[in-house]
Enzyme design. Structure first.
Site, mmCIF file in Angstrom:
data_model
loop_
_atom_site.group_PDB
_atom_site.id
_atom_site.type_symbol
_atom_site.label_atom_id
_atom_site.label_comp_id
_atom_site.label_asym_id
_atom_site.label_seq_id
_atom_site.Cartn_x
_atom_site.Cartn_y
_atom_site.Cartn_z
ATOM 1 N N CYS A 140 72.166 60.109 142.241
ATOM 2 C CA CYS A 140 71.962 59.562 143.584
ATOM 3 C C CYS A 140 70.606 58.848 143.667
ATOM 4 C CB CYS A 140 72.125 60.649 144.642
ATOM 5 S SG CYS A 140 72.360 59.986 146.297
ATOM 6 N N HIS A 195 77.644 62.201 143.426
ATOM 7 C CA HIS A 195 77.149 63.548 143.125
ATOM 8 C C HIS A 195 78.123 64.281 142.204
ATOM 9 C CE1 HIS A 195 73.694 63.652 145.857
ATOM 10 N NE2 HIS A 195 74.403 62.798 146.576
ATOM 11 N N GLU A 239 77.698 66.958 140.745
ATOM 12 C CA GLU A 239 77.610 68.404 141.018
ATOM 13 C C GLU A 239 78.463 68.804 142.216
ATOM 14 O OE1 GLU A 239 75.426 66.171 141.875
ATOM 15 O OE2 GLU A 239 74.329 66.720 143.688
#
Lengths: 251, 209
Positions: free
Chosen positions: B89, B191, B193
């Protein structure tokens, strides 16, 4: 293509899910992590926890819940309920929440929205608005929908946007719990008046309701609770329907 | 044993990145030690460096600068020693030469490009949600893992000056670079994650470098 988001919301009281899935033989249906994992594996695009702990002692338990959820569930997690300060927000984000949802505290203290958006970034500040139609316009209610603030909902949401809110979670109090569809007029007016995304809430009862919220209401995310928890609808079912109707969803 | 450092400079949901890397390493049987740190000696002894980032470009850049010696240490490890580097990001955006988010700000300048605002009015901003990542450069480590949906939250995008550095693109009003890469340096706008199994597949590929 950008996809529509479907977000199940779980009510958590003193660290236990009190409103969540109750149609499956889950080993521990009161365990927020089990519930979040279930939804994550079954098509949820995000998860929302609403902390309804009334007692001060119940509050810190949500931090623990968020921490354990973030270790096991790898989709975005929003946490709301009783957030009053920058410190509350910081603790939740540190524990692994991606966004926080602020309602009453933002009405009582606008600076909380401004300061938290500045400090943590708009991307993690969701402002929740509970709106009820009175005569010809929608008013904002605070304290879990018990107090009429007198604020005009559309004006208030525009203010929230200018304060730095990243998204609006808009609940129609008239429709909430009815399962007869979203308040499309409210959603439409909100999405036309705002530049930030709106999440529709209140009234989901069938797959076509989701479609209407998206196509007529103009939202790009829909939040629902009971309809999923009681397996009246599964997220996959809703997504299959939306896909057939030409709406982009993620599988 | 891989030694992965998630660089902590006071911004972003670092713990999510840490948890996702740990889980990915475990599930893919990659022997790895993961550590959140802002210590220069940890960077020196690391094998892989991950730079997360959330919020405004300037506050992220300021956060990095506020750690004495960290930028020089990063340069030494990434540009000279060529350790695998992964920006997420705003951590990806920091790779650009400059950003035009609230004024003009200098970035690390490791990948030629600039950070610009997505077009307003046509669609909602920020761009929040799941969107498709489309491969544009077929010869890269993420080859088999894209053309899937990943989770995005941003209003600014990486405008890649040298298209050889673009690995994948995404469309939101316009096409923008959603994965950039140059030698050992990789950056993703989304993202991983928070992108479920597809996100972990990308992390796993980075860890295997």
């Amino acid at each position: 293509m950008h996809k529509i988001r479907i977000i199940p919301c779980l009510d958590v009281n003193n660290g236990r899910v009190v409103k969540g899935i109750n149609f499956l033989d889950l080993v521990d249906a009161g365990d927020p992590i089990t519930q979040a994992e279930y939804y994550s594996k079954n098509g949820a695009d995000e998860i929302c926890f609403l902390d309804i702990s009334a007692s001060i002692e119940g509050r810190p338990t949500i931090i623990d819940v968020v921490e354990k959820t973030a270790e096991n569930v790898f989709i975005p997690l929003t946490v709301g309920g009783g957030i009053k300060s920058i410190e509350n927000i910081n603790n939740l984000l540190k524990a692994g929440a991606d966004k926080v949802s602020i309602n009453t505290a933002g009405i009582l203290n606008h600076k909380l929205i401004i300061d938290s958006a500045n400090k943590f970034g708009s991307q993690c500040i969701v402002c929740a608005v509970d709106a009820k139609k009175i005569k010809d316009s929608w008013k904002v209610f605070s304290h879990g929908g018990t107090i009429n603030t007198g604020l005009e909902a559309i004006e208030w949401m525009q203010k929230l946007q200018s304060y730095g809110a990243g998204e609006i979670l808009l609940t129609s109090m008239d429709k909430d719990g009815t399962k007869d569809g979203f308040d499309l007029d409210l959603l439409n007016l909100a999405t036309k008046s705002l530049e930030i995304p709106v999440i529709a809430s209140g009234g989901a009862g069938s797959s076509p309701h989701f479609k209407e919220a998206i196509l007529k209401g103009g939202v790009n995310a829909v939040l629902a609770a009971s309809v999923f928890h009681f397996n009246e609808l599964s997220i996959k079912e809703v997504k299959n329907y939306l896909k057939e109707e030409g709406i982009k969803v993620r599988f | 044993m891989k030694d992965i450092i998630v660089l902590d400079y006071g911004l972003g949901n670092i713990k999510s990145v840490y948890q996702a890397i740990k889980k990915t390493a475990f599930e893919n049987k990659i022997s790895a030690k993961v550590k959140i740190s802002n210590n220069v000696s940890d960077l020196d002894s690391s094998s892989h460096i991950v730079l997360p980032g959330q919020g405004a470009f300037k506050s992220c850049m300021d956060g990095l600068k506020s750690i004495p010696g960290i930028i020089d240490t990063l340069k030494q490890n990434v540009l000279v020693q060529k350790k695998p580097f992964f920006g997420i990001c705003v951590g990806m955006q920091l790779l650009a030469k400059q950003s035009y988010e609230n004024g003009k700000h200098e970035g690390l300048g490791w990948i030629d490009g600039e950070i610009l605002k997505l077009p307003e009015k046509k669609l909602k901003l920020p761009h929040i949600g799941w969107n498709e990542v489309i491969l544009t450069n077929p010869k890269n480590i993420f080859e088999n893992f894209i053309n899937n949906d990943y989770y995005f939250v941003h209003s600014y995008y990486f405008n890649c000056k040298d298209k050889n550095n673009e690995i994948a693109k995404t469309n939101y009003v316009i096409d923008f670079s959603s994965i950039v890469g140059k030698e050992n340096i990789y950056g993703v706008q989304f993202h991983p994650e928070k992108s479920s199994d597809q996100g972990q597949a990308i992390i796993s590929k980075f860890l295997s470098l």
